[in-house]
Enzyme design. Sequence first.
Site: not given
Length: 203
Positions: A80-81
Amino acid sequence: MTTLSTSLILASGSLARRVILEESGLTLHLRPVDVNEEDLRKTCEAEGKSLGQTAIILADAKALKAADAGLETDFIIAADQILDLDGTAFAKPKTLEEAKHHLRALRGRTHRLQTAVVLYRGMQKIWENLAVPELTMREFSEVFLETYLEQEGEALLGCVGAYRLEGPGVQLFSRIVGDHDAVLGLQRLPLLQALRAQNIILT
């Protein structure tokens, strides 16, 4: 390059992440998952979690959802970012107009990408990594902004920050510090080391 008979799962529909891993010689099974990222972010914010911690929690949620649909022997990669502008999180824009607002807010400023990657075996987490590259956008013109949005179109709606470094989006920037793979969404060298430690790929 895999050495075990178990499956290596990528819990993501991201083309950039898939390309990073396949270019590295990994054989993957794709298992995109759908988690309510907005609700999870709000919960983490209410609990006082940092944006880095939140990115890890979101990656965990994706891995666990993928694990729930598979076997105990599956090795699962999830990521995830979160775009972090002085502590404010930017989600993926829902419209091109929102993308324009995001880019105007980022113009001339430095932001961070809290990029989390986790590795699970079944429902058990065995490794995590957080990378935080820093990116500085130049003072681009309104003409450039309009041209860029027209060029890239709705492809930007799948991108945190409304940019893709794989294309003309790189022209938005004056400076990038940190792991280029982490900017794209998955830091491959630490992950490859973790896979070697688990004897999933050759040492």
